[in-house]
Scaffold this motif. Structure first.
Motif, PDB file in Angstrom:
ATOM      1  N   ILE A   1       1.025  -7.496  -7.941  1.00  0.00           N
ATOM      2  CA  ILE A   1       1.103  -7.817  -6.509  1.00  0.00           C
ATOM      3  C   ILE A   1       0.004  -8.801  -6.109  1.00  0.00           C
ATOM      4  O   ILE A   1       0.249  -9.798  -5.435  1.00  0.00           O
ATOM      5  CB  ILE A   1       1.032  -6.531  -5.649  1.00  0.00           C
ATOM      6  N   CYS A   2      -1.223  -8.518  -6.532  1.00  0.00           N
ATOM      7  CA  CYS A   2      -2.345  -9.376  -6.142  1.00  0.00           C
ATOM      8  C   CYS A   2      -2.205 -10.779  -6.719  1.00  0.00           C
ATOM      9  O   CYS A   2      -2.494 -11.767  -6.030  1.00  0.00           O
ATOM     10  CB  CYS A   2      -3.672  -8.745  -6.562  1.00  0.00           C
ATOM     11  N   ASN A   3      -1.752 -10.866  -7.954  1.00  0.00           N
ATOM     12  CA  ASN A   3      -1.583 -12.191  -8.550  1.00  0.00           C
ATOM     13  C   ASN A   3      -0.419 -12.958  -7.941  1.00  0.00           C
ATOM     14  O   ASN A   3      -0.533 -14.156  -7.699  1.00  0.00           O
ATOM     15  CB  ASN A   3      -1.478 -12.093 -10.067  1.00  0.00           C
TER      16      ASN A   3
ATOM     17  N   ILE B   1       0.848  -1.196   0.000  1.00  0.00           N
ATOM     18  CA  ILE B   1       0.000   0.000   0.000  1.00  0.00           C
ATOM     19  C   ILE B   1       0.882   1.244   0.000  1.00  0.00           C
ATOM     20  O   ILE B   1       0.627   2.207  -0.731  1.00  0.00           O
ATOM     21  CB  ILE B   1      -0.975  -0.005   1.197  1.00  0.00           C
ATOM     22  N   ALA B   2       1.938   1.214   0.793  1.00  0.00           N
ATOM     23  CA  ALA B   2       2.866   2.343   0.827  1.00  0.00           C
ATOM     24  C   ALA B   2       3.549   2.517  -0.529  1.00  0.00           C
ATOM     25  O   ALA B   2       3.692   3.641  -1.021  1.00  0.00           O
ATOM     26  CB  ALA B   2       3.899   2.139   1.927  1.00  0.00           C
ATOM     27  N   LYS B   3       3.952   1.422  -1.151  1.00  0.00           N
ATOM     28  CA  LYS B   3       4.605   1.502  -2.465  1.00  0.00           C
ATOM     29  C   LYS B   3       3.641   1.957  -3.546  1.00  0.00           C
ATOM     30  O   LYS B   3       4.034   2.603  -4.508  1.00  0.00           O
ATOM     31  CB  LYS B   3       5.186   0.144  -2.862  1.00  0.00           C
ATOM     32  N   LEU B   4       2.371   1.625  -3.373  1.00  0.00           N
ATOM     33  CA  LEU B   4       1.362   1.978  -4.362  1.00  0.00           C
ATOM     34  C   LEU B   4       1.282   3.486  -4.564  1.00  0.00           C
ATOM     35  O   LEU B   4       1.034   3.966  -5.671  1.00  0.00           O
ATOM     36  CB  LEU B   4       0.006   1.419  -3.914  1.00  0.00           C
TER      37      LEU B   4
ATOM     38  N   GLN C   1      -2.191   0.512 -11.938  1.00  0.00           N
ATOM     39  CA  GLN C   1      -3.005  -0.676 -12.220  1.00  0.00           C
ATOM     40  C   GLN C   1      -2.131  -1.913 -12.458  1.00  0.00           C
ATOM     41  O   GLN C   1      -2.473  -3.011 -12.020  1.00  0.00           O
ATOM     42  CB  GLN C   1      -3.943  -0.428 -13.404  1.00  0.00           C
ATOM     43  N   ASP C   2      -1.014  -1.735 -13.153  1.00  0.00           N
ATOM     44  CA  ASP C   2      -0.090  -2.854 -13.370  1.00  0.00           C
ATOM     45  C   ASP C   2       0.475  -3.356 -12.046  1.00  0.00           C
ATOM     46  O   ASP C   2       0.571  -4.559 -11.813  1.00  0.00           O
ATOM     47  CB  ASP C   2       1.065  -2.444 -14.285  1.00  0.00           C
TER      48      ASP C   2
ATOM     49  N   TYR D   1      -6.488  -8.430  -3.558  1.00  0.00           N
ATOM     50  CA  TYR D   1      -6.993  -7.185  -4.143  1.00  0.00           C
ATOM     51  C   TYR D   1      -7.899  -6.460  -3.148  1.00  0.00           C
ATOM     52  O   TYR D   1      -7.808  -5.243  -2.979  1.00  0.00           O
ATOM     53  CB  TYR D   1      -7.758  -7.487  -5.442  1.00  0.00           C
ATOM     54  N   GLN D   2      -8.761  -7.214  -2.496  1.00  0.00           N
ATOM     55  CA  GLN D   2      -9.679  -6.625  -1.517  1.00  0.00           C
ATOM     56  C   GLN D   2      -8.905  -5.849  -0.451  1.00  0.00           C
ATOM     57  O   GLN D   2      -9.248  -4.724  -0.119  1.00  0.00           O
ATOM     58  CB  GLN D   2     -10.520  -7.742  -0.867  1.00  0.00           C
ATOM     59  N   LYS D   3      -7.838  -6.465   0.076  1.00  0.00           N
ATOM     60  CA  LYS D   3      -7.061  -5.806   1.124  1.00  0.00           C
ATOM     61  C   LYS D   3      -6.253  -4.631   0.573  1.00  0.00           C
ATOM     62  O   LYS D   3      -6.192  -3.577   1.199  1.00  0.00           O
ATOM     63  CB  LYS D   3      -6.127  -6.791   1.811  1.00  0.00           C
ATOM     64  N   LEU D   4      -5.662  -4.801  -0.585  1.00  0.00           N
ATOM     65  CA  LEU D   4      -4.793  -3.767  -1.151  1.00  0.00           C
ATOM     66  C   LEU D   4      -5.575  -2.541  -1.620  1.00  0.00           C
ATOM     67  O   LEU D   4      -5.150  -1.408  -1.394  1.00  0.00           O
ATOM     68  CB  LEU D   4      -3.992  -4.340  -2.328  1.00  0.00           C
ATOM     69  N   VAL D   5      -6.745  -2.745  -2.217  1.00  0.00           N
ATOM     70  CA  VAL D   5      -7.442  -1.652  -2.890  1.00  0.00           C
ATOM     71  C   VAL D   5      -8.730  -1.231  -2.181  1.00  0.00           C
ATOM     72  O   VAL D   5      -9.034  -0.043  -2.126  1.00  0.00           O
ATOM     73  CB  VAL D   5      -7.755  -2.042  -4.354  1.00  0.00           C
ATOM     74  N   VAL D   6      -9.456  -2.186  -1.623  1.00  0.00           N
ATOM     75  CA  VAL D   6     -10.796  -1.881  -1.129  1.00  0.00           C
ATOM     76  C   VAL D   6     -10.833  -1.624   0.373  1.00  0.00           C
ATOM     77  O   VAL D   6     -11.370  -0.608   0.819  1.00  0.00           O
ATOM     78  CB  VAL D   6     -11.790  -3.011  -1.499  1.00  0.00           C
ATOM     79  N   ASP D   7     -10.275  -2.550   1.160  1.00  0.00           N
ATOM     80  CA  ASP D   7     -10.388  -2.438   2.620  1.00  0.00           C
ATOM     81  C   ASP D   7      -9.128  -2.995   3.276  1.00  0.00           C
ATOM     82  O   ASP D   7      -8.944  -4.204   3.362  1.00  0.00           O
ATOM     83  CB  ASP D   7     -11.619  -3.194   3.110  1.00  0.00           C
ATOM     84  N   VAL D   8      -8.305  -2.105   3.757  1.00  0.00           N
ATOM     85  CA  VAL D   8      -7.037  -2.475   4.380  1.00  0.00           C
ATOM     86  C   VAL D   8      -7.237  -3.393   5.588  1.00  0.00           C
ATOM     87  O   VAL D   8      -6.332  -4.120   5.984  1.00  0.00           O
ATOM     88  CB  VAL D   8      -6.234  -1.210   4.755  1.00  0.00           C
ATOM     89  N   ASN D   9      -8.423  -3.399   6.165  1.00  0.00           N
ATOM     90  CA  ASN D   9      -8.698  -4.238   7.339  1.00  0.00           C
ATOM     91  C   ASN D   9      -9.037  -5.681   6.986  1.00  0.00           C
ATOM     92  O   ASN D   9      -9.208  -6.503   7.882  1.00  0.00           O
ATOM     93  CB  ASN D   9      -9.835  -3.623   8.164  1.00  0.00           C
ATOM     94  N   THR D  10      -9.132  -5.990   5.701  1.00  0.00           N
ATOM     95  CA  THR D  10      -9.348  -7.371   5.280  1.00  0.00           C
ATOM     96  C   THR D  10      -8.188  -8.221   5.793  1.00  0.00           C
ATOM     97  O   THR D  10      -7.033  -7.818   5.716  1.00  0.00           O
ATOM     98  CB  THR D  10      -9.434  -7.454   3.746  1.00  0.00           C
ATOM     99  N   ASN D  11      -8.506  -9.396   6.310  1.00  0.00           N
ATOM    100  CA  ASN D  11      -7.492 -10.277   6.874  1.00  0.00           C
ATOM    101  C   ASN D  11      -7.319 -11.486   5.950  1.00  0.00           C
ATOM    102  O   ASN D  11      -8.151 -12.393   5.963  1.00  0.00           O
ATOM    103  CB  ASN D  11      -7.924 -10.702   8.283  1.00  0.00           C
ATOM    104  N   VAL D  12      -6.260 -11.488   5.144  1.00  0.00           N
ATOM    105  CA  VAL D  12      -6.061 -12.589   4.203  1.00  0.00           C
ATOM    106  C   VAL D  12      -5.702 -13.886   4.918  1.00  0.00           C
ATOM    107  O   VAL D  12      -6.069 -14.963   4.460  1.00  0.00           O
ATOM    108  CB  VAL D  12      -5.046 -12.245   3.092  1.00  0.00           C
ATOM    109  N   ARG D  13      -5.007 -13.787   6.027  1.00  0.00           N
ATOM    110  CA  ARG D  13      -4.692 -14.993   6.794  1.00  0.00           C
ATOM    111  C   ARG D  13      -5.978 -15.660   7.272  1.00  0.00           C
ATOM    112  O   ARG D  13      -6.138 -16.874   7.186  1.00  0.00           O
ATOM    113  CB  ARG D  13      -3.791 -14.669   7.982  1.00  0.00           C
ATOM    114  N   ARG D  14      -6.906 -14.852   7.745  1.00  0.00           N
ATOM    115  CA  ARG D  14      -8.196 -15.393   8.219  1.00  0.00           C
ATOM    116  C   ARG D  14      -8.962 -16.029   7.065  1.00  0.00           C
ATOM    117  O   ARG D  14      -9.572 -17.078   7.231  1.00  0.00           O
ATOM    118  CB  ARG D  14      -9.023 -14.272   8.866  1.00  0.00           C
TER     119      ARG D  14
END
Length: 136
Positions: free
Chosen positions: A64-66, A47-50, A58-59, A112-125
């Protein structure tokens, strides 16, 4: 894209994630279930690098997401199983998911959800819930 091609692409993308995270942040991903917690951190770092990626935003998001989603999926495959699916029914938004035991998991999508939409998304969960859904 056939099954062998999508599998190879996702395996290579997962390895790219391992190399990228190690080179950029000095963190070693080892395909352990515990290492998925590092993906949450890597997305926060991204997110900081974005903010610096004005011309190729977009690239950067796509790559990153893929990469990170592929790493999550390959970790799932190593421990649980599954196969990659490539859905191009919408040519403007092809989707890659991992399928196992009648379930599909959008690992690149949750990144993508965590990176772009909601930083509080927990991918580990999300990863833990995916395992729980197929092992109960």
């Amino acid at each position: 894209m056939n099954q062998a091609e999508i599998t190879k692409l996702m395996q290579e993308s997962a390895q790219d994630a391992v190399s990228y995270i190690n080179e950029e942040y000095g963190v070693q991903l080892d395909y352990s279930i515990e290492s998925i917690a590092q993906i949450d951190k890597a997305i926060l770092w991204s997110i900081a690098k974005l903010k610096d990626e004005t011309d190729r935003k977009q690239d950067f998001i796509f790559v990153i997401c893929n990469m990170l989603g592929a790493y999550m999926g390959e970790t799932f495959r190593k421990h649980i199983g599954g196969e990659w699916l490539y859905d191009d029914s919408d040519p403007n938004a092809p989707t890659v998911m991992l399928a196992f035991s009648g379930h599909t998991f959008a690992f690149p999508g949750i990144c993508y959800q965590k990176l772009v939409v909601d930083v509080n998304t927990n991918v580990r969960r999300y990863f833990e819930m995916a395992i729980s859904n197929v092992t109960q």
